[in-house]
Design a protein around this motif. Sequence first.
Motif, PDB file in Angstrom:
ATOM      1  N   UNK A  63       0.937  -0.833   0.206  1.00 24.05           N
ATOM      2  CA  UNK A  63       0.357  -0.182   0.000  1.00 24.05           C
ATOM      3  C   UNK A  63       1.314   1.482  -0.080  1.00 24.05           C
ATOM      4  N   UNK A  64       2.134   1.030   0.483  1.00 22.23           N
ATOM      5  CA  UNK A  64       3.096   1.947   0.683  1.00 22.23           C
ATOM      6  C   UNK A  64       3.293   3.417  -0.977  1.00 22.23           C
ATOM      7  N   UNK A  65       3.392   2.339  -1.658  1.00 18.48           N
ATOM      8  CA  UNK A  65       3.033   2.939  -3.169  1.00 18.48           C
ATOM      9  C   UNK A  65       2.564   3.438  -3.745  1.00 18.48           C
ATOM     10  N   UNK A  66       1.237   3.352  -3.053  1.00 22.94           N
ATOM     11  CA  UNK A  66       0.198   4.453  -3.578  1.00 22.94           C
ATOM     12  C   UNK A  66       0.676   6.479  -3.076  1.00 22.94           C
ATOM     13  N   UNK A  67       1.483   6.057  -2.629  1.00 18.81           N
ATOM     14  CA  UNK A  67       1.916   7.468  -2.131  1.00 18.81           C
ATOM     15  C   UNK A  67       2.886   7.973  -3.302  1.00 18.81           C
ATOM     16  N   UNK A  92      10.975  -1.651   0.103  1.00 15.11           N
ATOM     17  CA  UNK A  92      10.080  -0.816   0.766  1.00 15.11           C
ATOM     18  C   UNK A  92      11.205  -1.418   2.011  1.00 15.11           C
ATOM     19  N   UNK A  93      10.989  -0.841   3.343  1.00 20.22           N
ATOM     20  CA  UNK A  93      11.625  -1.178   4.653  1.00 20.22           C
ATOM     21  C   UNK A  93      10.213  -0.421   5.832  1.00 20.22           C
ATOM     22  N   UNK A  94       8.851  -1.737   5.837  1.00 22.94           N
ATOM     23  CA  UNK A  94       8.266  -1.355   6.915  1.00 22.94           C
ATOM     24  C   UNK A  94       8.637  -1.268   8.357  1.00 22.94           C
ATOM     25  N   UNK A  95       8.261  -0.085   8.866  1.00 20.69           N
ATOM     26  CA  UNK A  95       8.794  -0.209  10.376  1.00 20.69           C
ATOM     27  C   UNK A  95       7.854  -0.592  11.515  1.00 20.69           C
ATOM     28  N   UNK A 129      14.241   8.394  -2.720  1.00 22.09           N
ATOM     29  CA  UNK A 129      13.554   7.894  -0.670  1.00 22.09           C
ATOM     30  C   UNK A 129      12.623   8.616  -0.508  1.00 22.09           C
ATOM     31  N   UNK A 130      11.695   8.117  -0.217  1.00 26.20           N
ATOM     32  CA  UNK A 130      10.628   8.776   0.026  1.00 26.20           C
ATOM     33  C   UNK A 130      10.319   7.823   1.823  1.00 26.20           C
ATOM     34  N   UNK A 131      10.247   9.372   2.736  1.00 22.54           N
ATOM     35  CA  UNK A 131       9.701   8.674   4.307  1.00 22.54           C
ATOM     36  C   UNK A 131       8.112   8.493   4.894  1.00 22.54           C
ATOM     37  N   UNK A 132       7.918   7.934   5.504  1.00 25.55           N
ATOM     38  CA  UNK A 132       6.196   7.621   5.562  1.00 25.55           C
ATOM     39  C   UNK A 132       5.935   7.704   6.612  1.00 25.55           C
ATOM     40  N   UNK A 133       5.664   8.814   7.126  1.00 26.27           N
ATOM     41  CA  UNK A 133       5.167   8.750   8.937  1.00 26.27           C
ATOM     42  C   UNK A 133       3.502   9.016   9.295  1.00 26.27           C
ATOM     43  N   UNK A 134       3.901   9.172  10.300  1.00 26.09           N
ATOM     44  CA  UNK A 134       2.430   9.240  10.996  1.00 26.09           C
ATOM     45  C   UNK A 134       2.272  10.240  11.914  1.00 26.09           C
ATOM     46  N   UNK A 141       7.461   4.045   7.079  1.00 27.04           N
ATOM     47  CA  UNK A 141       8.169   3.163   6.148  1.00 27.04           C
ATOM     48  C   UNK A 141       8.507   3.895   5.486  1.00 27.04           C
ATOM     49  N   UNK A 142       9.851   3.130   5.151  1.00 33.61           N
ATOM     50  CA  UNK A 142      10.957   4.240   3.986  1.00 33.61           C
ATOM     51  C   UNK A 142      11.085   2.880   2.634  1.00 33.61           C
ATOM     52  N   UNK A 143      10.813   4.271   1.426  1.00 31.62           N
ATOM     53  CA  UNK A 143      11.267   3.943  -0.189  1.00 31.62           C
ATOM     54  C   UNK A 143      11.840   3.798  -0.567  1.00 31.62           C
ATOM     55  N   UNK A 144      13.036   2.655  -0.911  1.00 32.09           N
ATOM     56  CA  UNK A 144      13.920   3.370  -2.148  1.00 32.09           C
ATOM     57  C   UNK A 144      13.712   3.555  -3.488  1.00 32.09           C
ATOM     58  N   UNK A 145      13.237   4.145  -4.769  1.00 33.19           N
ATOM     59  CA  UNK A 145      13.093   3.790  -5.894  1.00 33.19           C
ATOM     60  C   UNK A 145      14.441   4.369  -6.701  1.00 33.19           C
ATOM     61  N   UNK A 146      14.685   4.111  -7.519  1.00 31.99           N
ATOM     62  CA  UNK A 146      16.184   3.532  -8.778  1.00 31.99           C
ATOM     63  C   UNK A 146      15.339   3.978  -9.967  1.00 31.99           C
TER      64      UNK A 146
END
Length: 156
Positions: A63-67, A92-95, A129-134, A141-146
């Motif tokens: 789901x993090x990909x929807x951002x 993706x690393x989900x924390x 690098x995308x960081x998702x914060x609540x 989560x953090x998402x690294x895209x190449x």
Amino acid sequence: MPGQDEPPVNAGTERRGPLVRRRIEAGALIRYARATGQTDPLYSDEEAAKAGPFGALIAPPAYVGTFGNEAFEGVFPETPEYGMFLHSSDSVVQHEQIRAGDLIEAQAVLASRTLKDSRQGPMLLQTGLMTLTNQHGRCVATVEVGMASFNPGGVA
């Protein structure tokens, strides 16, 4: 060769995408779970999820990909000197779990730009690098895209 004079990382020119804020709605999580074939009741059944370990519906990991489309807007510079621009990897690393009702903020930045020589000629490799914060200020989560830019026919 185009791009030859570019430094490996654009020092001092940080590129950020827009800050994306989204309240996570239970209905959106259920629709996403159904659309992606997720059958775990923690993703798709509000009553079962409320009784489960997280106390609410949770988002499936992907789901993090929807951002991404919104958060990465403008992060990767255009490279018209290359004929091909490919999304080459995701990590993706989900924390923490994303729950229904959470307010999530997503922010993406350009992390690196490196020019490499390849058999096809110069290749520009970029990482975002995308960081998702609540709403509690915790990174969920953090998402690294190449991304890879090159000329499929050879030299740029």
